[in-house]
Design a protein around this motif. Structure first.
Motif, PDB file in Angstrom:
ATOM      1  N   ASP A 111      45.229  39.899  49.356  1.00  0.00           N
ATOM      2  CA  ASP A 111      45.217  40.666  50.605  1.00  0.00           C
ATOM      3  C   ASP A 111      45.146  39.769  51.837  1.00  0.00           C
ATOM      4  O   ASP A 111      45.075  40.273  52.970  1.00  0.00           O
ATOM      5  N   ASN A 124      46.798  42.431  65.372  1.00  0.00           N
ATOM      6  CA  ASN A 124      46.648  43.403  64.286  1.00  0.00           C
ATOM      7  C   ASN A 124      46.410  44.813  64.823  1.00  0.00           C
ATOM      8  O   ASN A 124      46.862  45.798  64.222  1.00  0.00           O
ATOM      9  N   LYS A 130      46.805  54.653  56.239  1.00  0.00           N
ATOM     10  CA  LYS A 130      47.092  53.366  55.623  1.00  0.00           C
ATOM     11  C   LYS A 130      46.531  52.189  56.435  1.00  0.00           C
ATOM     12  O   LYS A 130      46.863  51.048  56.171  1.00  0.00           O
ATOM     13  N   TYR A 131      45.674  52.493  57.427  1.00  0.00           N
ATOM     14  CA  TYR A 131      45.098  51.414  58.224  1.00  0.00           C
ATOM     15  C   TYR A 131      44.320  50.448  57.320  1.00  0.00           C
ATOM     16  O   TYR A 131      43.655  50.888  56.363  1.00  0.00           O
ATOM     17  N   PRO A 132      44.370  49.152  57.598  1.00  0.00           N
ATOM     18  CA  PRO A 132      43.572  48.201  56.817  1.00  0.00           C
ATOM     19  C   PRO A 132      42.081  48.449  57.021  1.00  0.00           C
ATOM     20  O   PRO A 132      41.650  48.938  58.068  1.00  0.00           O
ATOM     21  N   ASP A 133      41.302  48.095  56.024  1.00  0.00           N
ATOM     22  CA  ASP A 133      39.857  48.321  56.067  1.00  0.00           C
ATOM     23  C   ASP A 133      39.199  47.187  56.844  1.00  0.00           C
ATOM     24  O   ASP A 133      38.950  46.103  56.314  1.00  0.00           O
ATOM     25  N   THR A 134      38.927  47.424  58.124  1.00  0.00           N
ATOM     26  CA  THR A 134      38.258  46.448  58.977  1.00  0.00           C
ATOM     27  C   THR A 134      37.051  47.113  59.628  1.00  0.00           C
ATOM     28  O   THR A 134      36.853  48.334  59.506  1.00  0.00           O
TER      29      THR A 134
END
Length: 356
Positions: free
Chosen positions: A240, A297, A308-312
């Motif tokens: 990832d 980003n 679908k956003y990245p896990d931040t």
């Protein structure tokens, strides 16, 4: 901002004459050298520069991809190709230019024939610059002394006092650049284990800039983008893209700067390097640093499906509207700083804009 400078200066800066696409300008400064040559065609030069520049960037990314590929016989060879991707790409594209398109005139890296100060004097006083101030002379009297004479104020004793204001702005810029770079490199996500040395780095920067000033050389800066590229090169990442560990060593920077010093022994070879190839390297450095930029980003979130956003941290605890509003505000101020930097009439306040 620093990444945008790398990318724009490589592709084509609208505020200056640098960049790959600027070769399509018939009045580009590099074309003046060949204006008396009837066989010279600036479009040939521009097309070849485009091929070499973007080809160098693509080739670097191609070689760096070998590290995670299944090609070649072992990890050692794949890692070596990844680590020396920039060097291999520069050599390949330079040879391509020299042996395949040797009849097309290109702007080469401007390197002096020998190691000496590049300021050429018209006479022994060295107060005038050759050839601009003495076009009637066929050759320069000589080069300026290595060390700057701080007592020579050209009869203007008020200059050191007036220069204190711009000097303070320059200090703020260097301080901010050093601090921003330090915080980006030492971010917890990078999993660095060695101790911090922020004050030590800042003192070294000040010491080196004092020496550079005495020699009349450009000031030392933190070079944010190369630092990020260096960190990524020494990082082990999962599928990832998250950093698992970093090979923390000072040897890579020691050897790389030793190689820079040893390059003085091969000045004739450096003169063969097309500027378009170097622009391709700068473009790679800018593009490879983008994934580590939270600002970039968050801009990409505008084009992604919310589920679908990245896990931040910010996608986990902030609403989408607040994330996008903050990004818009940041983009607005980025535009202001960018304009101030590139408008010569007000560029003196650039450090203050960066501070704000």
């Amino acid at each position: 901002l620093i990444v945008s400078i790398f990318v724009l200066d490589a592709v084509g800066d609208p505020f200056s004459q640098v960049g790959i696409l600027r070769y399509f300008d018939p009045n580009h400064k590099s074309h003046e050298e060949f204006e008396d040559d009837p066989s010279f065609n600036y479009m040939e030069t521009a097309l070849l520069a485009t091929l070499l520049g973007f080809g160098t960037t693509a080739l670097i990314f191609f070689f760096r991809a070998f590290k995670t590929s299944a090609f070649l016989c072992n990890d050692g060879i794949r890692t070596s190709i990844h680590d020396f991707a920039v060097t291999i790409a520069v050599i390949v594209m330079t040879c391509f230019n020299e042996f395949v398109f040797d009849t097309v005139e290109l702007e080469q890296l401007n390197v002096p024939d020998k190691f000496q100060p590049t300021y050429q004097c018209c006479d022994s006083s060295c107060l005038t610059f050759f050839p601009d101030d003495c076009p009637e002379l066929s050759e320069a009297y000589g080069s300026r002394p290595w060390f700057v004479d701080f007592t020579d104020l050209n009869g203007k004793g008020w200059v050191p006092i007036v220069a204190a204001g711009p000097a303070l702005l320059a200090f703020l810029l260097l301080f901010l650049d050093n601090g921003i770079t330090w915080h980006l490199i030492n971010h917890p996500n990078n999993n660095l284990k060695h101790g911090e040395a922020y004050n030590y780095d800042l003192c070294l920067s000040g010491l080196f800039n004092f020496v550079n000033g005495c020699l009349g050389l450009p000031w030392l800066v933190a070079t944010t983008v190369p630092c990020i590229v260096h960190l990524n090169s020494l990082s082990e990442k999962d599928k990832d893209g998250k950093v698992i560990s970093v090979q923390e060593t000072r040897l890579t920077m020691l050897f790389s700067h030793m190689m820079v010093g040893l390059s003085l022994l091969v000045l004739e070879l450096l003169q063969l390097l097309p500027m378009a190839v170097l622009y391709g390297v700068f473009l790679f450095m800018g593009l490879s640093a983008l994934p580590a930029m939270q600002f970039w980003n968050r801009i990409l979130l505008w084009f992604q499906q919310p589920s679908k956003y990245p896990d931040t941290v910010y996608t986990r605890y902030m609403t989408k509207s607040k994330i996008h509003l903050y990004t818009i505000l940041q983009l607005f101020f980025f535009g202001l700083v960018f304009l101030v930097q590139n408008m010569s009439a007000i560029s003196i306040i650039f450090p203050l804009m960066t501070l704000l």
